[in-house]
Design a protein around this motif. Structure first.
Motif, PDB file in Angstrom:
ATOM      1  N   TYR A 170      49.375  25.263  21.748  1.00  0.00           N
ATOM      2  CA  TYR A 170      49.445  26.697  21.480  1.00  0.00           C
ATOM      3  C   TYR A 170      50.055  27.435  22.655  1.00  0.00           C
ATOM      4  CZ  TYR A 170      46.066  25.307  17.933  1.00  0.00           C
ATOM      5  OH  TYR A 170      45.443  24.682  16.888  1.00  0.00           O
TER       6      TYR A 170
ATOM      7  N   ARG B  81      43.817  35.160  16.957  1.00  0.00           N
ATOM      8  CA  ARG B  81      44.848  35.674  16.036  1.00  0.00           C
ATOM      9  C   ARG B  81      44.289  36.806  15.182  1.00  0.00           C
ATOM     10  NH1 ARG B  81      47.219  29.801  14.446  1.00  0.00           N
ATOM     11  NH2 ARG B  81      48.922  29.762  15.974  1.00  0.00           N
TER      12      ARG B  81
ATOM     13  N   GLY C 210      44.511  40.017  16.684  1.00  0.00           N
ATOM     14  CA  GLY C 210      45.856  40.561  16.828  1.00  0.00           C
ATOM     15  C   GLY C 210      46.733  39.886  17.866  1.00  0.00           C
ATOM     16  N   HIS C 211      46.248  38.841  18.499  1.00  0.00           N
ATOM     17  CA  HIS C 211      47.061  38.135  19.495  1.00  0.00           C
ATOM     18  C   HIS C 211      48.077  37.251  18.771  1.00  0.00           C
ATOM     19  CE1 HIS C 211      44.507  39.392  22.809  1.00  0.00           C
ATOM     20  NE2 HIS C 211      43.473  39.134  22.015  1.00  0.00           N
ATOM     21  N   GLU C 212      49.316  37.302  19.217  1.00  0.00           N
ATOM     22  CA  GLU C 212      50.371  36.502  18.609  1.00  0.00           C
ATOM     23  C   GLU C 212      50.468  35.165  19.332  1.00  0.00           C
ATOM     24  OE1 GLU C 212      54.058  38.398  17.621  1.00  0.00           O
ATOM     25  OE2 GLU C 212      53.123  40.359  17.813  1.00  0.00           O
ATOM     26  N   ILE C 213      49.991  34.129  18.667  1.00  0.00           N
ATOM     27  CA  ILE C 213      49.929  32.793  19.247  1.00  0.00           C
ATOM     28  C   ILE C 213      50.746  31.846  18.370  1.00  0.00           C
ATOM     29  CG2 ILE C 213      48.405  30.888  19.912  1.00  0.00           C
ATOM     30  CD1 ILE C 213      46.190  33.049  20.273  1.00  0.00           C
ATOM     31  N   HIS C 214      51.633  31.108  19.002  1.00  0.00           N
ATOM     32  CA  HIS C 214      52.510  30.158  18.317  1.00  0.00           C
ATOM     33  C   HIS C 214      51.892  28.764  18.367  1.00  0.00           C
ATOM     34  CE1 HIS C 214      56.139  28.156  17.018  1.00  0.00           C
ATOM     35  NE2 HIS C 214      56.075  27.372  18.083  1.00  0.00           N
TER      36      HIS C 214
ATOM     37  N   MET D 288      51.400  31.708  23.812  1.00  0.00           N
ATOM     38  CA  MET D 288      51.451  33.131  23.452  1.00  0.00           C
ATOM     39  C   MET D 288      52.895  33.491  23.169  1.00  0.00           C
ATOM     40  SD  MET D 288      48.459  34.801  23.660  1.00  0.00           S
ATOM     41  CE  MET D 288      48.571  36.459  24.268  1.00  0.00           C
ATOM     42  N   LYS D 289      53.111  34.289  22.137  1.00  0.00           N
ATOM     43  CA  LYS D 289      54.449  34.784  21.865  1.00  0.00           C
ATOM     44  C   LYS D 289      54.753  35.911  22.843  1.00  0.00           C
ATOM     45  CE  LYS D 289      54.540  33.607  16.983  1.00  0.00           C
ATOM     46  NZ  LYS D 289      54.708  34.099  15.630  1.00  0.00           N
TER      47      LYS D 289
END
Length: 71
Positions: free
Chosen positions: A67, A47, A50-54, A69-70
């Motif tokens: 988890y 994160r 810069g990785h968008e992880i939900h 990835m968005k």
């Protein structure tokens, strides 16, 4: 870079690859795939890059997280 940091990068790359190629990852899956036992730390580092992880938390008291990835 020392040996420990090389291993950490390898684990982080494995987690990223799993998230990019599959739907989700949890701690047990990460451990079985050789990503270590500190999945939340690896997710935090990804994160920060810069990785968008939900994060989806289970409804039970264990606090189990999954988890994804968005997109």
């Amino acid at each position: 870079m020392n040996r420990r940091n090389n291993r950490r990068m390898s684990q982080k790359q494995k987690v990223l690859e799993i998230l990019e190629n599959e739907e989700s990852i949890d701690a047990l899956t990460a451990f079985r795939r050789g990503c270590g036992m500190r999945l939340s730390a690896l997710i935090w580092a990804l994160r920060k890059e810069g990785h968008e992880i939900h994060t989806e938390l289970s409804n039970n008291v264990t606090g189990h997280a999954t988890y994804t990835m968005k997109s």
